[in-house]
Design a protein around this motif. Sequence first.
Motif, PDB file in Angstrom:
ATOM      1  N   SER A 137      38.729  35.157  30.249  1.00 38.31           N
ATOM      2  CA  SER A 137      40.047  35.113  30.890  1.00 38.31           C
ATOM      3  C   SER A 137      40.693  36.482  31.039  1.00 38.31           C
ATOM      4  CB  SER A 137      40.985  34.222  30.073  1.00 38.31           C
ATOM      5  OG  SER A 137      40.493  32.920  30.028  1.00 38.31           O
ATOM      6  N   ASN A 138      39.953  37.547  30.731  1.00 37.01           N
ATOM      7  CA  ASN A 138      40.489  38.913  30.804  1.00 37.01           C
ATOM      8  C   ASN A 138      39.364  39.858  31.200  1.00 37.01           C
ATOM      9  OD1 ASN A 138      43.339  38.658  29.363  1.00 37.01           O
ATOM     10  ND2 ASN A 138      41.877  37.412  28.241  1.00 37.01           N
ATOM     11  N   SER A 139      39.242  40.120  32.488  1.00 38.05           N
ATOM     12  CA  SER A 139      38.164  40.992  32.953  1.00 38.05           C
ATOM     13  C   SER A 139      38.540  41.570  34.309  1.00 38.05           C
ATOM     14  CB  SER A 139      36.848  40.204  33.018  1.00 38.05           C
ATOM     15  OG  SER A 139      35.750  41.071  33.197  1.00 38.05           O
ATOM     16  N   ARG A 140      37.557  42.028  35.052  1.00 42.27           N
ATOM     17  CA  ARG A 140      37.786  42.584  36.381  1.00 42.27           C
ATOM     18  C   ARG A 140      36.539  42.424  37.220  1.00 42.27           C
ATOM     19  NH1 ARG A 140      38.706  48.920  35.896  1.00 42.27           N
ATOM     20  NH2 ARG A 140      40.524  48.117  34.821  1.00 42.27           N
ATOM     21  N   GLY A 141      36.724  42.487  38.527  1.00 41.70           N
ATOM     22  CA  GLY A 141      35.605  42.377  39.450  1.00 41.70           C
ATOM     23  C   GLY A 141      36.007  42.832  40.840  1.00 41.70           C
ATOM     24  N   ARG A 142      35.007  42.918  41.714  1.00 46.21           N
ATOM     25  CA  ARG A 142      35.249  43.358  43.090  1.00 46.21           C
ATOM     26  C   ARG A 142      35.494  42.127  43.974  1.00 46.21           C
ATOM     27  NH1 ARG A 142      34.883  48.021  45.442  1.00 46.21           N
ATOM     28  NH2 ARG A 142      33.592  48.930  43.810  1.00 46.21           N
ATOM     29  N   LEU A 143      36.567  42.165  44.754  1.00 47.05           N
ATOM     30  CA  LEU A 143      36.901  41.078  45.666  1.00 47.05           C
ATOM     31  C   LEU A 143      35.858  41.020  46.779  1.00 47.05           C
ATOM     32  CD1 LEU A 143      38.941  38.882  46.520  1.00 47.05           C
ATOM     33  CD2 LEU A 143      40.186  40.676  47.738  1.00 47.05           C
ATOM     34  N   ILE A 144      35.121  39.906  46.850  1.00 42.86           N
ATOM     35  CA  ILE A 144      34.046  39.805  47.837  1.00 42.86           C
ATOM     36  C   ILE A 144      34.266  38.717  48.876  1.00 42.86           C
ATOM     37  CG2 ILE A 144      32.286  40.804  46.335  1.00 42.86           C
ATOM     38  CD1 ILE A 144      31.242  37.929  45.871  1.00 42.86           C
ATOM     39  N   ILE A 183      47.277  38.386  45.522  1.00 42.50           N
ATOM     40  CA  ILE A 183      45.947  38.970  45.709  1.00 42.50           C
ATOM     41  C   ILE A 183      45.351  38.468  47.012  1.00 42.50           C
ATOM     42  CG2 ILE A 183      43.583  39.046  44.793  1.00 42.50           C
ATOM     43  CD1 ILE A 183      45.611  40.779  43.237  1.00 42.50           C
ATOM     44  N   PHE A 184      45.425  37.171  47.242  1.00 42.92           N
ATOM     45  CA  PHE A 184      44.867  36.573  48.451  1.00 42.92           C
ATOM     46  C   PHE A 184      45.506  37.174  49.701  1.00 42.92           C
ATOM     47  CE2 PHE A 184      44.339  33.349  51.730  1.00 42.92           C
ATOM     48  CZ  PHE A 184      43.017  32.975  51.566  1.00 42.92           C
ATOM     49  N   ASP A 185      46.813  37.368  49.672  1.00 44.00           N
ATOM     50  CA  ASP A 185      47.537  37.862  50.841  1.00 44.00           C
ATOM     51  C   ASP A 185      47.431  39.369  51.047  1.00 44.00           C
ATOM     52  OD1 ASP A 185      48.372  35.282  51.391  1.00 44.00           O
ATOM     53  OD2 ASP A 185      50.322  35.534  50.410  1.00 44.00           O
ATOM     54  N   ASN A 186      47.315  40.149  49.961  1.00 41.44           N
ATOM     55  CA  ASN A 186      47.467  41.600  50.086  1.00 41.44           C
ATOM     56  C   ASN A 186      46.257  42.450  49.723  1.00 41.44           C
ATOM     57  OD1 ASN A 186      50.226  41.417  50.891  1.00 41.44           O
ATOM     58  ND2 ASN A 186      50.759  40.993  48.771  1.00 41.44           N
ATOM     59  N   ALA A 187      45.346  41.972  48.922  1.00 45.68           N
ATOM     60  CA  ALA A 187      44.213  42.804  48.496  1.00 45.68           C
ATOM     61  C   ALA A 187      43.124  42.790  49.562  1.00 45.68           C
ATOM     62  CB  ALA A 187      43.659  42.302  47.168  1.00 45.68           C
ATOM     63  N   PRO A 188      42.711  43.965  50.035  1.00 42.59           N
ATOM     64  CA  PRO A 188      41.616  44.001  51.007  1.00 42.59           C
ATOM     65  C   PRO A 188      40.283  43.692  50.324  1.00 42.59           C
ATOM     66  CG  PRO A 188      42.455  46.217  50.602  1.00 42.59           C
ATOM     67  CD  PRO A 188      43.287  45.283  49.796  1.00 42.59           C
ATOM     68  N   ILE A 189      39.379  43.092  51.079  1.00 36.82           N
ATOM     69  CA  ILE A 189      38.033  42.830  50.565  1.00 36.82           C
ATOM     70  C   ILE A 189      37.429  44.167  50.142  1.00 36.82           C
ATOM     71  CG2 ILE A 189      35.707  42.046  51.178  1.00 36.82           C
ATOM     72  CD1 ILE A 189      37.575  39.724  51.040  1.00 36.82           C
ATOM     73  N   GLY A 190      36.819  44.186  48.964  1.00 40.99           N
ATOM     74  CA  GLY A 190      36.247  45.407  48.401  1.00 40.99           C
ATOM     75  C   GLY A 190      37.098  45.994  47.295  1.00 40.99           C
ATOM     76  N   SER A 191      38.311  45.466  47.102  1.00 44.96           N
ATOM     77  CA  SER A 191      39.198  45.939  46.036  1.00 44.96           C
ATOM     78  C   SER A 191      38.660  45.524  44.670  1.00 44.96           C
ATOM     79  CB  SER A 191      40.598  45.343  46.192  1.00 44.96           C
ATOM     80  OG  SER A 191      41.189  45.752  47.382  1.00 44.96           O
ATOM     81  N   HIS A 224      33.227  39.522  42.298  1.00 47.13           N
ATOM     82  CA  HIS A 224      31.912  39.823  41.736  1.00 47.13           C
ATOM     83  C   HIS A 224      32.149  40.599  40.444  1.00 47.13           C
ATOM     84  CE1 HIS A 224      28.136  42.529  41.829  1.00 47.13           C
ATOM     85  NE2 HIS A 224      27.889  41.432  41.159  1.00 47.13           N
ATOM     86  N   GLU A 225      31.843  39.953  39.321  1.00 42.24           N
ATOM     87  CA  GLU A 225      32.144  40.554  38.025  1.00 42.24           C
ATOM     88  C   GLU A 225      31.022  41.450  37.515  1.00 42.24           C
ATOM     89  OE1 GLU A 225      33.711  39.263  33.579  1.00 42.24           O
ATOM     90  OE2 GLU A 225      33.017  37.726  34.964  1.00 42.24           O
ATOM     91  N   ARG A 260      23.678  37.142  38.819  1.00 42.63           N
ATOM     92  CA  ARG A 260      24.861  37.744  39.413  1.00 42.63           C
ATOM     93  C   ARG A 260      26.060  36.884  39.003  1.00 42.63           C
ATOM     94  NH1 ARG A 260      23.659  40.166  44.945  1.00 42.63           N
ATOM     95  NH2 ARG A 260      23.591  42.048  43.728  1.00 42.63           N
ATOM     96  N   ILE A 261      27.084  37.511  38.420  1.00 45.88           N
ATOM     97  CA  ILE A 261      28.256  36.776  37.939  1.00 45.88           C
ATOM     98  C   ILE A 261      29.385  36.886  38.965  1.00 45.88           C
ATOM     99  CG2 ILE A 261      29.936  36.503  36.073  1.00 45.88           C
ATOM    100  CD1 ILE A 261      27.049  36.088  35.144  1.00 45.88           C
ATOM    101  N   HIS A 262      29.757  35.737  39.532  1.00 48.84           N
ATOM    102  CA  HIS A 262      30.886  35.643  40.449  1.00 48.84           C
ATOM    103  C   HIS A 262      31.911  34.710  39.833  1.00 48.84           C
ATOM    104  CE1 HIS A 262      28.380  36.606  44.317  1.00 48.84           C
ATOM    105  NE2 HIS A 262      28.475  37.627  43.498  1.00 48.84           N
ATOM    106  N   ARG A 263      33.177  35.016  40.010  1.00 47.29           N
ATOM    107  CA  ARG A 263      34.271  34.156  39.533  1.00 47.29           C
ATOM    108  C   ARG A 263      35.143  33.813  40.726  1.00 47.29           C
ATOM    109  NH1 ARG A 263      34.184  33.553  33.705  1.00 47.29           N
ATOM    110  NH2 ARG A 263      33.125  35.388  32.936  1.00 47.29           N
TER     111      ARG A 263
END
Length: 158
Positions: free
Chosen positions: A39-46, A6-14, A66-67, A79-82
């Motif tokens: 431990s099982n959710s989703r969010g936007r890479l910020i 994720i760190f290497d390949n996901a663009p910010i905003g994914s 950003h969850e 605002r929930i950030h993980r």
Amino acid sequence: MSAHTIFDNAPIGSIVAWSDGTPQPPARFNKKLAAWQTSNSRGRLIRKQRARGVGNLSLSACFTLHEADHGAGGVIAIRIHRTFSLDSSLTFTIVERPAIGLVRVFDRAGDDAELVYLATHETDAREWLTRHGYPRAVLHEVTADEVGADIVEGRTAA
């Protein structure tokens, strides 16, 4: 995928989902379901942060999602950030990449910049900035090179 991927390949905003691999409990078990959702959710890479040192302390590389936002009447109260380190044992999946042409609004320039808004176009981004005080904001358009790299390299887009 691993946290490294994720760190290497996901663009910010994914949109990124994470999971510990356990099955979801039935909805009637409120406490178990709430614990499972941690431990099982989703969010936007910020944000992505490289490894860094602070005094004698060494901090590993990590990324922040950003969850959710919680509030009422158009006012965000919480605002929930993980934040996940790259040695996380969770499994990650890129659910959605930002579309080409969207404009990312970062709170500032540089490596520590955080995505604060994902606009449909530059005019939308500039209008949003007039209502939300980010005096050092930086705009970056999502390009085909960034999002389309997986297709060119033969990897799946998700």
